[in-house]
Write an enzyme that holds these catalytic residues in place. Structure first.
Site: not given
Ligand code: PAF
Length: 282
Positions: A39, A155
């Site tokens: 992150h 995703q």
């Molecule tokens: O990847 C993640 O942490 C989650 O899927 C997200 C994109 C924040 C959506 O809740």
């Protein structure tokens, strides 16, 4: 700039509008908290491009299946705030579930097709929960650029498709997977792993790197490489494979022969923990 932490949508809009009026570019990193260096790398990339960076921390209930880890998902909020501070984030949006899903909420955003294969086949409601919350978060923040990690390969592809289909006017950027020195891809769920499970978890990157190295040295036999990947995983004690596939990076279709834009993708269960990983093939 001092880091601001807010819970209300109107507060996000006000802060973002103010920053935009001051001439700042807005970057956005949506997260579920339990932040790690993966992150942080997204935040740093956002900081390189944008003067004002927003991070959302919201454990989105609608993307967890009934038997999944919603309740035990780690929520180390103070540590998350410190990491955001260190990365130069300007605003944390930390809403309550009722703020995102108020009584009477009725809408679902679903990207068909791409959402029902691979991860979607094992987690049927998962991507609908992701796309619904991400569309909301995008609309709340309205950042110039929003950043996602390649670790969640399917995703990010689904989100890009959604943004294209729904005429989202701003940029979506995918950033590299961050790994521990031993190869394990960073994930908030890695904290669930016991030392021996962590050892088993290393089989994912071992299998992916094997395929990448084979392709780099000229092997183009996609089916044989897929089998080799499977053998590495099946030969690791404690690993139960959900899938291990070589797929087209744009369509997610399983590849049977070498072609441009391939990704090797894996999902396994190690004890009670589900791990996913992938690698772009040369
Ligand atoms: O990847 C993640 O942490 C989650 O899927 C997200 C994109 C924040 C959506 O809740």
């Amino acid at each position: 700039m001092e880091l601001q932490v807010v819970e209300q949508i109107a507060e996000v809009r006000q802060a973002v509008n103010g920053a935009r009026q001051r001439g700042s570019r807005i970057g956005f990193v949506p997260t579920m908290g339990a932040l790690h260096s993966g992150h942080v790398s997204l935040m740093e990339e956002a900081r390189r491009d944008c003067e004002f960076v927003v991070v959302s921390i919201f454990v989105n209930p609608t993307q967890f299946g009934p038997k999944e880890d919603l309740n035990k998902y780690p929520r180390p909020f103070e540590n998350d705030v410190a990491l955001c501070q260190g990365a130069g984030v300007s605003l944390i949006f930390h809403p309550q579930p009722v703020t995102i899903y108020p009584p009477g909420f009725k809408t679902r955003v679903e990207v068909t097709g791409l959402s029902s294969v691979w991860e979607g086949a094992f987690r049927p409601e998962h991507f609908c929960g992701v796309t619904t919350v991400v569309m909301k978060l995008l609309n709340i923040v309205q950042a110039d650029v929003t950043y996602f990690g390649r670790k969640d390969f399917q995703q990010q592809l689904i989100i890009k498709q959604m943004c294209q289909d729904l005429d989202w006017p701003y940029a979506i950027q995918t950033c590299a997977t961050i790994r521990d020195p031993d190869g394990l891809a960073k994930s908030s769920r890695n904290v669930y792993l016991s030392p021996s499970e962590r050892q088993s978890g290393l089989s994912l990157s071992r299998a992916l790197f094997h395929v990448r190295d084979q392709i780099q040295s000229g092997n183009r036999d996609v089916l044989q490489l897929q089998q080799a990947m499977r053998q590495i995983l099946d030969g690791t004690p404690g690993v139960i494979v959900d899938y291990a596939a070589i797929i087209n990076s744009d369509t997610l279709a399983a590849a049977t022969e070498y072609q441009p834009a391939l990704t090797a993708a894996i999902a396994v269960r190690v004890g009670a923990t589900r791990l996913i990983d992938n690698i772009e093939l040369p």
